[in-house]
Design an enzyme around this catalytic site. Structure first.
Site: not given
Ligand code: SF4
Length: 238
Positions: A120-121, A203, A206, A229
């Site tokens: 996701c990151c 975010c 998280c 991240c």
């Molecule tokens: S901090 Fe969490 S929601 Fe944001 S990009 Fe990374 S995994 Fe995704």
């Protein structure tokens, strides 16, 4: 001009001056690189606001980028708007990921951050920053040594092997107390979540509040063995 391929060599900045070397480092950065060849990637936490204030003393129309994952707290967008008002010449760009949150869910399943936060990151932060840095020589970051064990090795000027750029960390030697003292003395705007137990803000899925005795970044990806991240990996001082 210093590029990623070069030896960094001897660069000396006085860590004992009023800004612990930060203004000297920023002056060096904007003497070394054209202002279009360097960006500051800012998360708009309190370190970020302090660094913006210092940055504008050196280059009032520098470019600041924010990785707009579309999963940020409203308070973060509020502080971005306050910064825009306070520093009208600053160029603030919101960098968008390729996929919307909905498209990401369709392609990878709902709530990817719960199952695979690194992917996701990567999709929402690392790839967009890589694209942003394509035609740049250097980027500025608000990393501080004190933030966590993973950041202890940070120096003012670093070789970023991940993005193959020079990475500049002007506030590397500042402490948390010094950051807040500067912010209060200079009446800087800040993310209101800092008053609600969130020292580090990313975010919303998280980020959690922390206890006083915990590491400043312990509220990020709480309960998972993820500490960063992915933007700050593979960085070494030459
Ligand atoms: S901090 Fe969490 S929601 Fe944001 S990009 Fe990374 S995994 Fe995704």
């Amino acid at each position: 001009m210093l590029t990623y391929e070069d030896e960094i060599g001897e660069l000396t900045f006085d860590k004992k001056d009023e800004t612990k070397g930060a203004l000297q480092v920023l002056n060096w950065a904007f003497e070394t690189y054209d202002k279009d060849a360097i960006v500051y990637a800012c998360s708009f936490g309190i370190e970020g606001i302090v660094l913006i204030d210092l940055l504008t003393k050196v280059e009032s129309s520098a470019t600041v980028v924010f990785l707009n994952t579309h999963l940020h707290f409203q308070e973060t967008y509020d502080v971005i708007n306050s910064v825009k008002e306070k520093y009208p010449y600053l160029v603030i760009k919101l960098i968008e990921p390729e996929l919307s949150v909905e498209e990401q869910a369709n392609q990878y399943g709902e709530k990817l951050w719960e199952r695979n936060p690194s992917l996701c990151c990567h999709l929402r932060k690392v790839d967009p920053l890589r694209k942003t840095l394509q035609n740049k020589y250097a980027w500025i970051s608000g990393l501080r040594k004190e933030q966590s064990l993973t950041r202890e090795h940070i120096q003012f000027i670093n070789q970023d092997h991940q993005f193959k750029k020079i990475k500049i960390c002007p506030i590397a030697h500042w402490t948390w107390k010094e950051i807040w003292r500067y912010a209060h003395n200079n009446h800087l705007p800040y993310n209101k979540l800092h008053d609600q137990g969130y020292p580090s803000i990313g975010c919303f899925p998280c980020t959690s509040p922390t206890c006083q005795e915990e590491d400043l970044r312990s509220g990020r990806w709480k309960g998972k063995d993820k500490l960063e991240c992915g933007l700050h990996e593979n960085v070494r001082r030459s």
